[in-house]
Every structure is written in C-alpha cells, then in structure tokens.
Write a protein that holds these residues in place. Structure first.
Motif, short mmCIF file in Angstrom:
data_model
loop_
_atom_site.label_atom_id
_atom_site.label_comp_id
_atom_site.label_asym_id
_atom_site.label_seq_id
_atom_site.Cartn_x
_atom_site.Cartn_y
_atom_site.Cartn_z
N GLY A 119 0.86 -1.19 0.00
CA GLY A 119 0.00 0.00 0.00
C GLY A 119 0.89 1.23 0.00
O GLY A 119 2.12 1.12 0.10
N PRO A 120 0.27 2.42 -0.09
CA PRO A 120 1.05 3.65 -0.19
C PRO A 120 2.00 3.87 1.00
O PRO A 120 3.00 4.58 0.88
CB PRO A 120 -0.02 4.75 -0.23
N GLN A 121 1.71 3.26 2.13
CA GLN A 121 2.58 3.47 3.31
C GLN A 121 3.77 2.52 3.33
O GLN A 121 4.67 2.65 4.16
CB GLN A 121 1.74 3.32 4.60
N ASP A 122 3.81 1.54 2.41
CA ASP A 122 4.88 0.53 2.41
C ASP A 122 6.05 0.95 1.53
O ASP A 122 5.92 1.80 0.65
CB ASP A 122 4.34 -0.81 1.90
N TRP A 123 7.18 0.28 1.73
CA TRP A 123 8.38 0.53 0.91
C TRP A 123 8.70 -0.73 0.13
O TRP A 123 8.62 -1.84 0.68
CB TRP A 123 9.59 0.88 1.80
N VAL A 124 9.08 -0.56 -1.14
CA VAL A 124 9.45 -1.73 -1.94
C VAL A 124 10.78 -1.44 -2.65
O VAL A 124 10.97 -0.37 -3.22
CB VAL A 124 8.32 -2.16 -2.91
N PHE A 125 11.68 -2.42 -2.59
CA PHE A 125 13.02 -2.28 -3.16
C PHE A 125 13.18 -3.30 -4.28
O PHE A 125 12.99 -4.50 -4.06
CB PHE A 125 14.08 -2.54 -2.07
N CYS A 126 13.49 -2.80 -5.48
CA CYS A 126 13.54 -3.67 -6.66
C CYS A 126 14.89 -3.57 -7.34
O CYS A 126 15.45 -2.47 -7.47
CB CYS A 126 12.51 -3.22 -7.70
N ASP A 127 15.38 -4.70 -7.85
CA ASP A 127 16.52 -4.67 -8.77
C ASP A 127 16.10 -3.85 -9.99
O ASP A 127 14.97 -3.99 -10.50
CB ASP A 127 16.89 -6.10 -9.18
N ARG A 128 17.02 -3.03 -10.48
CA ARG A 128 16.70 -2.13 -11.59
C ARG A 128 16.29 -2.90 -12.86
O ARG A 128 15.60 -2.36 -13.71
CB ARG A 128 17.91 -1.25 -11.87
N LEU A 129 16.72 -4.15 -13.01
CA LEU A 129 16.38 -4.90 -14.22
C LEU A 129 15.25 -5.91 -14.01
O LEU A 129 15.06 -6.82 -14.82
CB LEU A 129 17.63 -5.61 -14.77
N ASN A 130 14.50 -5.75 -12.92
CA ASN A 130 13.36 -6.66 -12.70
C ASN A 130 12.41 -6.66 -13.90
O ASN A 130 12.29 -5.66 -14.62
CB ASN A 130 12.55 -6.20 -11.47
N HIS A 133 21.61 -3.25 -10.57
CA HIS A 133 21.45 -4.67 -10.87
C HIS A 133 22.39 -5.55 -10.03
O HIS A 133 23.62 -5.37 -10.11
CB HIS A 133 21.69 -4.90 -12.37
N LEU A 134 21.83 -6.42 -9.24
CA LEU A 134 22.55 -7.42 -8.42
C LEU A 134 23.42 -6.81 -7.31
O LEU A 134 24.15 -7.54 -6.64
CB LEU A 134 23.45 -8.34 -9.28
#
Ligand SMILES: Cc1ncc(COP(=O)(O)O)c(C=O)c1O
Length: 393
Positions: free
Chosen positions: A124-135, A155-156
């Motif tokens: 939800g808007p209150q959460d944080w999500v961290f993604c690899d740039r090449l997902n 990446h990695l």
C-alpha cells in the motif's frame, strides 16, 4: 485523422529500429529434428523459446492435458470465487506448496497477471518496496500500481540495496522484490546474501522464479532451493510457461499471505480460472521435473557445448562466460544493428530474437539466445558459426 498521431509515432519507431511486429511462427514437432520453427514461412532452428526442457511436446504433459479436457471440458466457466475450484487445481496447489517448501500456493493465469496482482495486493502507499533495476516489467508495473514508496537498486548490487534499506524508516513495512534468473541477462543475484540483508533490516522478500523453476535446486524447485533459502523467502512466484512447457503462474508462501491474496489480488478475484487442460499439463510438469532429470542434464550439456564454441570462436567480448543459465545475451548496442544481426541469422536458418529498448536499457540491444535441452550439438555449433562473422568489428 484522429489516429494520425499514433501512426506518426509508429513510423518514428520504425525509423529507429524499434518497431515491434508479431511474426507468424509455426512450431515443427520436436521429434522431427530439434526445436525448429517456420518464421514467416522460413524454416529455422528456434533459439528464441523459453521451453528450456522441451516439455511443451512431452507425451506425459500432452496426455494429462487431454485427460483433463475429457474429464472437465475446455473451460473453467468463471472465477474461482464465483464457480469454485476444480479438484485438479487443489491437487496442483498442494503439490506446489510441497515443491516450494511453503505452507500454501495459489495459481494465476499468467506470470504477468500474477506479479501485478500480488504486488498491488501486498503493498500500500505506506509501504516501501526495493527492486533490482532490471526486474521484469510485470514486477515494475505491480509496484507502480500499488503506489508504494518504490526504490530501485543497481542490478545485483546488494551494497546499493543496503544503502537504500538503511534510509527507510525502521518501523515501515518493507519488501525486497527480485527476479531469480533475469529474463534478458541470464544472470542471478546472491539470494543467500539478499535474504540475510532482508532479515537484518526486517524486510520481506519476493522472488520471481519464472526462468528458474524446473531448472535449479535438488528437485528443480528453483534458485531459492539452490541457495537453501526457500523457507526464508516470504513469496516464491514462478510460471508454468517456461521450463514447465505450459502456461500460467503460481505463488507459494505462508497460509496468511495466500489467504490475503485470495481476498485482495484483483487479478485473481476478477479473472476466470485457468482451463482444465492447462492445469492438467502444469500438474504433470511439476511432478515430472521432480523425478526425471534427463532433460535438465541435456540442457546443461548443451550449455557446456555453447560455452566451448563461444570460447573457441573468440566471442567472449560479446558473450559472457561462464554461462549462468540457458538465457545467453549477445550484446550488440544500437537497435538497428541488433535487428540487422537477428535478420541475418534468420536468413542463415537460426531464429534468435532481437531484444531492444524499452525491454532493455537504451543502447543495450542484444540477441537473446535461449537454449533448450532439445537442441542438437550440430544446431548449437551451426549457430555460433553463423554468428561469428556477424559480430566482427
Ligand atoms: C521474470 C519474469 N516474470 C514474469 C513473466 C511473465 O510471465 P508470463 O509470460 O507467464 O506472463 C516473465 C516472462 O514472460 C518473466 O520473464
């Protein structure tokens, strides 16, 4: 007149070598001589398919699909919350939970749909999500739709991920989301290190095993199994559409998260359940990869053959060795050049897809060689022989 702006933009894309077009590709039965296709009428060896184990033509999967059609019909009639769950789906989800060492599993119609639905549901808007740039794009789209605080690390690069995690408020709910095998690069993260980092910062982890299911780990469960972290990853998502030779997707995790998805994942709630033959084939494939390693061993032999040929032809400036997966990128650069090499290979009898932006970052156009257990040694050596002169300069 009203459509002229669309037409102008398509024309510009064509000039930049970025226009996409669906080619008509007819599959020739594998037993006729490796994975061959007719591309717009031209016969070619298929190096573009994600059917890594050649299971889409396996007699056990075909028999299971036919039996499911005969018993339950061709369609599933409605979403599962409206019309109920077919017993084959119950069996498949039970098997998947066991396969992934998780409490429960849930099946979706496609990997794209699963990722968008899962991320929209758990964030939800209150959460944080961290993604690899090449997902994969579906993971990106799910994060965007969720409106969560979204942060992308290099990446990695776990050091960069840690920097980002350290900046998030300690009390915030945090997810780290990554592909296991990256679909356009064929590499993968140090999942052990990533999970340890997540635990240090009290973040939950979701791993997309689309290109690893059936290929890695003692029973083919994927890279989470290979790295020994299956039970420390909150959600293991994957697809039936690649090495498992079918279509559709699954996610496995704790009972509470699966119940949450059943109640919140719009792509699950508002979509007709998968058809019986698709489920029948998926169930047969999940059982097969756990008990029969013949195809997997062949695939790894084929990777060794390709690697030897790449080194012998002096192509390691374009193709990184050692190969880490059956996805082998050949870096070209500009889109027009990438298309030119792909077209030349097709003319020589090899279908290797050109991958261009926005699927990959600007100026990193590439050929994506996808190896299969069904390729013959002669086909692999033939590909490298045809490719070498095209990469000069
Ligand atoms: C990493 C990854 N996740 C998800 C998907 C989407 O899966 P599907 O093709 O079943 O929609 C793909 C590719 O198609 C993928 O490469």
């Amino acid at each position: 007149m009203l459509l002229s702006s669309y037409a102008a933009e398509l024309k510009q894309k064509a000039q930049q070598g970025q226009l996409r077009r669906c080619k008509t590709v007819e599959t020739i039965p594998i037993d006729v001589g490796g994975p061959q296709v007719r591309v717009d009428g031209r016969l070619a060896v298929n190096f573009s398919s994600n059917d890594y184990l050649g299971l889409s033509h396996h007699p056990r999967l075909q028999a299971a699909a036919i039996a499911a059609v005969q018993q339950y019909g061709t369609g599933s009639a409605a979403s599962r919350l409206i019309c109920g769950t077919n017993p084959l789906v119950v069996e498949l989800e039970t098997e998947l939970a066991r396969f992934k060492k998780a409490e429960a599993a849930l099946v979706f119609n496609s990997g794209y749909q699963a990722n968008v639905a899962i991320l929209q549901a758990i964030l939800g808007p209150q959460d944080w999500v961290f993604c690899d740039r090449l997902n994969h794009a579906s993971l990106m789209d799910g994060c965007l739709l969720s409106k969560a605080r979204w942060s992308r690390y290099r990446h990695l690069d776990l050091g960069h991920l840690e920097e980002k995690l350290a900046k998030a408020p300690p009390q915030a709910r945090k997810w780290i989301v990554t592909d296991s095998v990256f679909s356009m690069d064929g590499d993968f993260p140090d999942l052990k290190g990533l999970v340890a980092l997540a635990e240090r910062y009290q973040a939950l982890v979701m791993v997309d095993e689309a290109h690893a299911t059936g290929l890695y780990g003692a029973t083919g469960s994927g890279l989470c199994q290979q790295f020994g972290v299956s039970e420390r990853v909150a959600l293991q998502m994957g697809t039936f559409s690649k090495a498992l030779g079918g279509s559709g997707a699954y996610v496995a995790g704790s009972r509470v998260l699966i119940d949450w998805l059943i109640n919140h994942a719009r792509g699950f709630i508002y979509s007709t359940a998968q058809s019986p033959p698709v489920i029948g084939a998926a169930l047969a494939a999940v059982k097969l990869v756990q008990s029969d390693f013949t195809q997997r061993e062949r695939l790894w032999q084929n990777m060794a053959t390709l690697q030897r040929a790449v080194v012998a032809a002096g192509l390691t400036h374009r193709i990184s060795v050692p190969l880490q997966s059956p996805i082998v990128p050949v870096l070209i650069g500009e889109s027009v050049d990438t298309l030119r090499v792909s077209d030349a290979l097709l003319a020589a009898g090899y279908f290797v897809q050109a991958i261009r932006p926005p699927t990959v970052p600007p100026k990193t156009g590439r050929l994506r060689i996808a190896l299969s257990a069904s390729h013959t040694e002669a086909q692999i050596l033939g590909l490298v022989k045809a490719l070498a002169p095209l990469l000069v300069g």
